[in-house]
Design a protein around this motif. Structure first.
Motif, PDB file in Angstrom:
ATOM      1  N   VAL A   4       0.857  -1.236  -0.053  1.00 24.39           N
ATOM      2  CA  VAL A   4       0.126   0.004   0.110  1.00 24.39           C
ATOM      3  C   VAL A   4       0.884   1.305   0.031  1.00 24.39           C
ATOM      4  N   ALA A   5       1.950   1.291   0.847  1.00 25.80           N
ATOM      5  CA  ALA A   5       2.704   2.637   0.917  1.00 25.80           C
ATOM      6  C   ALA A   5       3.496   2.615  -0.353  1.00 25.80           C
ATOM      7  N   ASN A   6       4.125   1.735  -0.949  1.00 23.27           N
ATOM      8  CA  ASN A   6       4.729   1.833  -2.119  1.00 23.27           C
ATOM      9  C   ASN A   6       3.965   2.432  -3.300  1.00 23.27           C
ATOM     10  N   HIS A   7       2.869   1.588  -3.097  1.00 25.52           N
ATOM     11  CA  HIS A   7       1.751   2.168  -4.425  1.00 25.52           C
ATOM     12  C   HIS A   7       1.533   3.734  -4.217  1.00 25.52           C
ATOM     13  N   TRP A   8       1.048   4.063  -2.972  1.00 21.39           N
ATOM     14  CA  TRP A   8       0.498   5.633  -2.833  1.00 21.39           C
ATOM     15  C   TRP A   8       2.044   6.444  -2.880  1.00 21.39           C
ATOM     16  N   LEU A   9       3.082   5.970  -2.345  1.00 22.48           N
ATOM     17  CA  LEU A   9       4.322   7.010  -2.649  1.00 22.48           C
ATOM     18  C   LEU A   9       4.469   7.187  -4.001  1.00 22.48           C
TER      19      LEU A   9
END
Length: 420
Positions: free
Chosen positions: A313-318
């Motif tokens: 999730v974090a990598n996608h939204w970063l």
């Protein structure tokens, strides 16, 4: 999980016992485990609405791509699948009803949409605070949460007495959210009588980042970034006209306040459809806001799926945060910052009213004593951490400052955003 505090611990998704049992039974008896089909949701929407004309069929391609991405990638549990499928049907029912109503009342499309005030910054930068303050102005029109949940009701006649029946629908939805994720309001409150993000209305075109906030749908998300979003903003303007026809507000030429971080990737099409918009660009240290937003999205996705990877999730939204910053800077360079007003989160927290005054001055709007009084009264009720404190850190997502800072360094320098 307490209702007063939510932390970024993702070892196990919270499940109320009835939901856990429903999921186990669903998997055992294969109820709610099959694929969602486009033909199925279209048929259900037509059956519920008793209507068949969706108008322009341009929405079908994005709907097909979204449904395919859900089926292959989202890993919804049975109850989550039921909720998501129900949302798709609900959007389509509203689309049918709006189309029918506008056909019967073509004058709706003649209603002027005055230059909106658009609050748009990276998530967790004070956009909700500023949006809710401006929405308290009696001369300003905003999208109410109870409208957003059902913008095209079967009847447009006002209730004989009391609140619009959609208010109770929104209240039930809020209770459902609290039931499935008790601490979520500490991250992002969703009160039925509060202003809501119009990103929900962009679902009319199925060109919106809402699905990728709720689910893992990377194929749809990647496709979405490559599309022309002018049709989505034309659909938004059409729904604003429709809503203004239902509930005009102070007068027929009422001005809107809008708000969603989604716009940052699509300021160019927004300005093509709303060329006189005043865009309020909010800023806060992305090292702080990113972790907060990653936590919010992870908790949201955990409502619908048992297979949520917070690092994914974090990598996608970063990636998206970097893309938002890059596209925003490109638009602002193209228009030489015309129509934009910058607001610091730190100034908002210190005292929001001078910042509101700056926004009104940039928008050419009058900040009346009545509006000021309404905003000040709202500040006493809607205080920070009203629903508890949200705790988070980049480490919760396997990230460090060195992973994030290079991605947003140009944005920080361009807008002189301090470290927090």
């Amino acid at each position: 999980m307490s209702a007063g505090e939510i932390t970024s611990t993702f070892d196990r998704a919270y499940r109320p016992t009835p939901i856990a049992i429903a999921n186990r039974l669903g998997r055992l008896f294969r109820i709610g485990t099959g694929p969602i089909t486009v033909d199925g949701v279209l048929a259900d929407a037509r059956g519920k609405a008793g209507l068949s004309d969706f108008g322009d069929d341009a929405f079908l391609e994005p709907l097909e791509i979204l449904v395919d991405s859900i089926n292959r990638e989202a890993a919804l549990h049975p109850v989550g699948r039921m909720i998501i499928r129900g949302r798709l049907v609900g959007v389509l029912v509203n689309k049918l009803v709006a189309q029918r109503t506008i056909e019967k009342h073509p004058e709706i499309l003649d209603i002027p949409v005055e230059a909106p005030i658009v609050v748009a910054g990276l998530a967790r930068t004070g956009t909700t605070m500023l949006h809710r303050l401006i929405a308290k102005d009696p001369s300003i029109r905003s999208l109410a949460s109870w409208e957003a949940i059902n913008p095209a009701p079967p009847t447009t006649r006002p209730p004989r007495k009391g609140k619009d029946p959609r208010y109770s629908q929104a209240a039930m939805a809020a209770k459902g959210l609290k039931y499935m994720s008790p601490g979520f309001f500490a991250i992002h409150p969703a009160e039925p009588d509060a202003p809501e993000e119009e990103v929900i209305l962009l679902e009319q075109a199925f060109l919106t980042t809402t699905p990728e906030a709720m689910m893992n749908v990377p194929t749809y998300a990647k496709w979405l970034e490559e599309q022309d979003h002018v049709p989505a903003y034309q659909a938004l303007r059409r729904m604003m006209q429709y809503l203004q026809w239902q509930r005009p507000g102070a007068d027929k030429r009422v001005r809107w306040v809008l708000k969603t971080p989604h716009h940052q990737e699509y300021f160019d099409p927004l300005l093509q459809v709303f060329p006189k918009a005043t865009i309020v660009h909010t800023h806060r240290d992305p090292l702080k806001t990113s972790a907060s937003f990653f936590s919010m999205v992870t908790h949201l996705q955990m409502i619908f799926s048992d297979e949520v990877d917070p690092n994914r999730v974090a990598n996608h939204w970063l990636d998206k945060i970097e893309n938002m910053a890059r596209r925003t800077m490109a638009t602002r360079a193209r228009v030489n910052d015309q129509g934009f007003v910058d607001v610091s989160y730190y100034d908002l927290i210190k005292d929001p009213m001078p910042e509101v005054a700056r926004v009104y001055e940039a928008a050419g709007a009058a900040l009346t004593p009545e509006a000021r009084a309404a905003m000040e009264a709202s500040r006493k009720v809607n205080k920070q951490h009203k629903y508890g404190k949200h705790k988070y850190s980049l480490a919760d997502f396997g990230l460090t400052k060195d992973d994030v800072e290079p991605r947003i360094a140009e944005y920080r320098a361009r807008f002189n955003v301090p470290y927090e």
